[in-house]
Motif scaffolding. Sequence first.
Motif, PDB file in Angstrom:
ATOM      1  N   UNK A   8       0.824  -1.208   0.000  1.00  0.00           N
ATOM      2  CA  UNK A   8       0.000   0.000   0.000  1.00  0.00           C
ATOM      3  C   UNK A   8       0.861   1.262   0.000  1.00  0.00           C
ATOM      4  N   UNK A   9       1.945   1.246   0.780  1.00  0.00           N
ATOM      5  CA  UNK A   9       2.845   2.401   0.808  1.00  0.00           C
ATOM      6  C   UNK A   9       3.492   2.598  -0.557  1.00  0.00           C
ATOM      7  N   UNK A  10       3.887   1.503  -1.199  1.00  0.00           N
ATOM      8  CA  UNK A  10       4.498   1.588  -2.522  1.00  0.00           C
ATOM      9  C   UNK A  10       3.524   2.197  -3.528  1.00  0.00           C
ATOM     10  N   UNK A  11       2.284   1.772  -3.482  1.00  0.00           N
ATOM     11  CA  UNK A  11       1.263   2.318  -4.382  1.00  0.00           C
ATOM     12  C   UNK A  11       1.065   3.807  -4.093  1.00  0.00           C
ATOM     13  N   UNK A  12       0.967   4.148  -2.820  1.00  0.00           N
ATOM     14  CA  UNK A  12       0.771   5.542  -2.421  1.00  0.00           C
ATOM     15  C   UNK A  12       1.911   6.433  -2.919  1.00  0.00           C
ATOM     16  N   UNK A  13       3.145   5.899  -2.885  1.00  0.00           N
ATOM     17  CA  UNK A  13       4.323   6.655  -3.308  1.00  0.00           C
ATOM     18  C   UNK A  13       4.605   6.535  -4.807  1.00  0.00           C
ATOM     19  N   UNK A  14       3.919   5.609  -5.479  1.00  0.00           N
ATOM     20  CA  UNK A  14       4.133   5.422  -6.913  1.00  0.00           C
ATOM     21  C   UNK A  14       5.455   4.749  -7.238  1.00  0.00           C
ATOM     22  N   UNK A  15       5.887   3.840  -6.364  1.00  0.00           N
ATOM     23  CA  UNK A  15       7.162   3.138  -6.548  1.00  0.00           C
ATOM     24  C   UNK A  15       6.948   1.645  -6.335  1.00  0.00           C
ATOM     25  N   UNK A  47       2.777   3.837   9.494  1.00  0.00           N
ATOM     26  CA  UNK A  47       1.664   4.715   9.849  1.00  0.00           C
ATOM     27  C   UNK A  47       1.580   5.877   8.867  1.00  0.00           C
ATOM     28  N   UNK A  48       0.426   6.477   8.839  1.00  0.00           N
ATOM     29  CA  UNK A  48       0.213   7.642   7.986  1.00  0.00           C
ATOM     30  C   UNK A  48       1.212   8.749   8.349  1.00  0.00           C
ATOM     31  N   UNK A  49       1.472   8.917   9.656  1.00  0.00           N
ATOM     32  CA  UNK A  49       2.407   9.943  10.107  1.00  0.00           C
ATOM     33  C   UNK A  49       3.837   9.621   9.672  1.00  0.00           C
ATOM     34  N   UNK A  50       4.232   8.349   9.772  1.00  0.00           N
ATOM     35  CA  UNK A  50       5.574   7.955   9.332  1.00  0.00           C
ATOM     36  C   UNK A  50       5.744   8.215   7.841  1.00  0.00           C
ATOM     37  N   UNK A  51       4.725   7.927   7.071  1.00  0.00           N
ATOM     38  CA  UNK A  51       4.786   8.162   5.632  1.00  0.00           C
ATOM     39  C   UNK A  51       4.872   9.660   5.342  1.00  0.00           C
ATOM     40  N   UNK A  52       4.098  10.452   6.063  1.00  0.00           N
ATOM     41  CA  UNK A  52       4.137  11.901   5.868  1.00  0.00           C
ATOM     42  C   UNK A  52       5.482  12.484   6.279  1.00  0.00           C
ATOM     43  N   UNK A  53       6.037  12.003   7.397  1.00  0.00           N
ATOM     44  CA  UNK A  53       7.358  12.470   7.843  1.00  0.00           C
ATOM     45  C   UNK A  53       8.428  12.162   6.789  1.00  0.00           C
ATOM     46  N   UNK A  54       8.342  10.978   6.202  1.00  0.00           N
ATOM     47  CA  UNK A  54       9.279  10.585   5.152  1.00  0.00           C
ATOM     48  C   UNK A  54       9.162  11.527   3.954  1.00  0.00           C
ATOM     49  N   UNK A  55       7.928  11.794   3.531  1.00  0.00           N
ATOM     50  CA  UNK A  55       7.717  12.686   2.393  1.00  0.00           C
ATOM     51  C   UNK A  55       8.186  14.102   2.700  1.00  0.00           C
ATOM     52  N   UNK A  56       7.898  14.583   3.903  1.00  0.00           N
ATOM     53  CA  UNK A  56       8.335  15.919   4.310  1.00  0.00           C
ATOM     54  C   UNK A  56       9.865  16.030   4.267  1.00  0.00           C
ATOM     55  N   UNK A  57      10.556  15.025   4.777  1.00  0.00           N
ATOM     56  CA  UNK A  57      12.021  15.026   4.795  1.00  0.00           C
ATOM     57  C   UNK A  57      12.585  15.030   3.381  1.00  0.00           C
ATOM     58  N   UNK A  58      11.975  14.265   2.509  1.00  0.00           N
ATOM     59  CA  UNK A  58      12.454  14.204   1.124  1.00  0.00           C
ATOM     60  C   UNK A  58      12.192  15.521   0.388  1.00  0.00           C
ATOM     61  N   UNK A  59      11.087  16.171   0.680  1.00  0.00           N
ATOM     62  CA  UNK A  59      10.788  17.455   0.053  1.00  0.00           C
ATOM     63  C   UNK A  59      11.788  18.510   0.506  1.00  0.00           C
TER      64      UNK A  59
END
Length: 64
Positions: A8-15, A47-59
């Motif tokens: 699910x995370x892979x789909x959400x991230x498109x990878x 978690x949704x928060x872990x995924x968001x933190x990852x995206x925030x860090x990458x941005x």
Amino acid sequence: MKLYSIKEAAVELGINKTAVYKWIQNGELQAYNLGRSDSEKNFYKISEQQLQDFLDARMLNIEE
């Protein structure tokens, strides 16, 4: 709190799932390791928060 599987995370991230595993293994993406399952290497939930933190860090890295 929503929890994502690796798939699910892979789909959400498109990878692909391999990239998600790699980011978890090298500490870039935090995840809960819930042990092993028959269908996956390790049974991780993100978690949704872990995924968001990852995206925030990458941005932040992209913008710098």
